[in-house]
Design a protein around this motif. Structure first.
Motif, PDB file in Angstrom:
ATOM      1  N   ILE A   1       0.861  -1.185   0.000  1.00 18.16           N
ATOM      2  CA  ILE A   1       0.000   0.000   0.000  1.00 18.16           C
ATOM      3  C   ILE A   1       0.896   1.233   0.000  1.00 18.16           C
ATOM      4  O   ILE A   1       1.734   1.408   0.897  1.00 18.16           O
ATOM      5  CB  ILE A   1      -0.931   0.001   1.229  1.00 18.16           C
ATOM      6  N   SER A   2       0.715   2.048  -1.015  1.00 19.51           N
ATOM      7  CA  SER A   2       1.493   3.300  -1.132  1.00 19.51           C
ATOM      8  C   SER A   2       0.622   4.483  -0.736  1.00 19.51           C
ATOM      9  O   SER A   2      -0.579   4.516  -1.012  1.00 19.51           O
ATOM     10  CB  SER A   2       2.018   3.472  -2.562  1.00 19.51           C
ATOM     11  N   ARG A   3       1.216   5.450  -0.137  1.00 16.60           N
ATOM     12  CA  ARG A   3       0.489   6.641   0.334  1.00 16.60           C
ATOM     13  C   ARG A   3       0.475   7.692  -0.755  1.00 16.60           C
ATOM     14  O   ARG A   3       1.502   8.022  -1.348  1.00 16.60           O
ATOM     15  CB  ARG A   3       1.155   7.184   1.589  1.00 16.60           C
ATOM     16  N   GLU A   4      -0.718   8.191  -1.037  1.00 17.23           N
ATOM     17  CA  GLU A   4      -0.877   9.233  -2.060  1.00 17.23           C
ATOM     18  C   GLU A   4      -1.610  10.424  -1.431  1.00 17.23           C
ATOM     19  O   GLU A   4      -2.708  10.257  -0.875  1.00 17.23           O
ATOM     20  CB  GLU A   4      -1.673   8.709  -3.256  1.00 17.23           C
ATOM     21  N   GLU A   5      -1.016  11.601  -1.490  1.00 18.58           N
ATOM     22  CA  GLU A   5      -1.596  12.809  -0.895  1.00 18.58           C
ATOM     23  C   GLU A   5      -2.504  13.490  -1.917  1.00 18.58           C
ATOM     24  O   GLU A   5      -2.066  13.857  -3.006  1.00 18.58           O
ATOM     25  CB  GLU A   5      -0.496  13.765  -0.449  1.00 18.58           C
TER      26      GLU A   5
ATOM     27  N   PRO B   1      -9.301   6.354  -5.028  1.00 19.99           N
ATOM     28  CA  PRO B   1      -8.969   7.478  -4.136  1.00 19.99           C
ATOM     29  C   PRO B   1      -9.404   8.829  -4.710  1.00 19.99           C
ATOM     30  O   PRO B   1      -9.920   9.681  -3.979  1.00 19.99           O
ATOM     31  CB  PRO B   1      -7.459   7.376  -3.994  1.00 19.99           C
TER      32      PRO B   1
END
Length: 285
Positions: A210-214, A247
Motif C-alpha cells: 500500500i502506497s500513500r498518495e496525498e 482514491p
C-alpha cells in the motif's frame, strides 16, 4: 577296577533276578517304579478303600442337577413329581456332603426349597376368588428351570460355533520384499491437480503493498468549479472519472459535499429517481 565280590557270590543274585522275570519274549514292562521296570503286579500291594474312589463334579449347580434328573426320567417340567425328584436329589446331596462341604452348601439350599415345595403341596390350597386357579407352589421353580435351560442351550450353540485358536488359526504368510522398493507410477491428471493446489495456496499468501498518495480536497474543489464554469447544468456522474482510481473518486465526492456546504454549487433533481444535476449556485450581480 575290580569288584570285591567274586563270581561265586554273584551267581546266586543274578539267578534270582532272572527267575523273577516273567517268561515273555519281548520283556515288555507293565510300569516303572522308581525308574525300575515292573513286569508283574505285586501280590502284597495295599490299596486304601478311598484311593480309587472318583467323584466327578458333573453338574454346574443345583438347577443343572434338577434339570438332568427331570430330562433323564422324561418328567413333564410343568408337572414335576416332587416326591420322586426330591428323593433322588437328596441322594446326590448325601454323596457330596461328606467330601466337599463348600460345594454342598448351595445344593443343600436347593434341597430345603424342594422340601418346602413338597410340604406346601401336601397342605390344602388357599382359598381364592371365583374364576381363579390356586397358585402352584412349583411355579417359581419351573420358571427358573426353563430360564436356565434356555441359557444352557444358548451357551451350547455359542460353543458349537468355530472359535479362533480352538477350531481354526489365523493364516500368516511372510513375503520377502526386494531391497529396492518400486514406487507407483504417477498419472498426468494427478500432477495437474497437485499444481492447481499449489497455485491456490500461493494466491492465499500474496503480499499487498500500500502506497500513500496525498490528495487535496481544496484542489479538487477548484477542479469541480472549473468544470461547471460556463454550463447551466452538469450530470452528477459526469463529474467523476473512474479511470483515475478509487482514491480520486472519493476525494472528488468529498469536494462536492464541501462545495454544497459552502453554497457554491446546487444539487437538484426534477423528481424521484430522476437524474441528479449539479450547477453553480446563483448569485445576483
Amino acid at each position: 577296577m575290580t569288584s570285591s565280590l567274586d563270581a561265586a557270590e554273584l551267581a546266586p543274585a543274578v539267578a534270582a533276578q532272572l527267575a523273577a522275570m516273567p517268561q515273555v519274549i519281548d520283556q515288555v514292562a507293565l510300569a516303572r517304579l522308581y525308574g525300575e521296570p515292573l513286569f508283574a503286579m505285586p501280590q502284597d500291594l495295599y490299596i486304601p478303600p478311598d484311593a480309587l474312589e472318583v467323584f466327578l463334579e458333573a453338574f454346574e449347580g443345583p438347577l443343572d442337577l434338577l434339570l438332568y434328573l427331570i430330562r433323564k426320567q422324561n418328567f413333564n417340567i410343568l408337572d414335576i413329581p416332587m416326591a420322586g425328584l426330591t428323593r433322588q436329589y437328596l441322594t446326590y446331596v448325601d454323596e457330596i456332603r461328606g467330601r466337599n462341604l463348600e460345594l454342598a452348601a448351595e445344593y443343600l439350599l436347593m434341597a430345603a426349597m424342594l422340601i418346602e415345595i413338597k410340604s406346601r403341596m401336601l397342605l390344602p390350597p388357599k382359598k381364592v376368588a371365583e374364576g381363579q386357579e390356586p397358585e402352584d407352589p412349583r411355579a417359581e421353580l419351573v420358571r427358573r428351570l426353563l430360564e436356565y435351560e434356555q441359557m444352557k442351550l444358548a451357551a451350547a450353540a455359542l460353543n458349537a460355533m468355530p472359535q479362533f485358536g480352538r477350531d481354526f488359526l489365523k493364516a500368516e504368510v511372510y513375503i520377502e520384499q526386494s531391497l529396492q522398493p518400486r514406487f507407483p507410477d504417477v498419472n498426468v491428471v494427478d500432477l495437474q491437480d497437485a499444481w492447481r493446489d499449489i497455485m491456490k495456496r500461493a494466491k492465499l499468501v500474496q503480499h499487498h503493498k500500500i502506497s500513500r498518495e496525498e490528495l487535496s480536497v481544496r484542489e479538487h474543489m477548484s477542479i469541480v468549479l472549473r468544470q461547471l464554469q460556463g454550463r447551466k447544468f452538469m450530470e452528477f456522474e459526469n463529474l467523476f472519472d473512474p479511470a483515475k482510481g478509487a482514491p480520486v473518486l472519493v476525494v472528488t465526492f468529498v469536494a462536492l459535499l464541501e462545495l454544497a456546504k459552502e453554497m457554491l454549487i446546487e444539487v437538484t433533481q426534477a423528481e424521484a429517481f430522476a437524474p441528479i444535476y449539479v450547477r453553480l449556485a446563483y448569485s445576483p450581480t
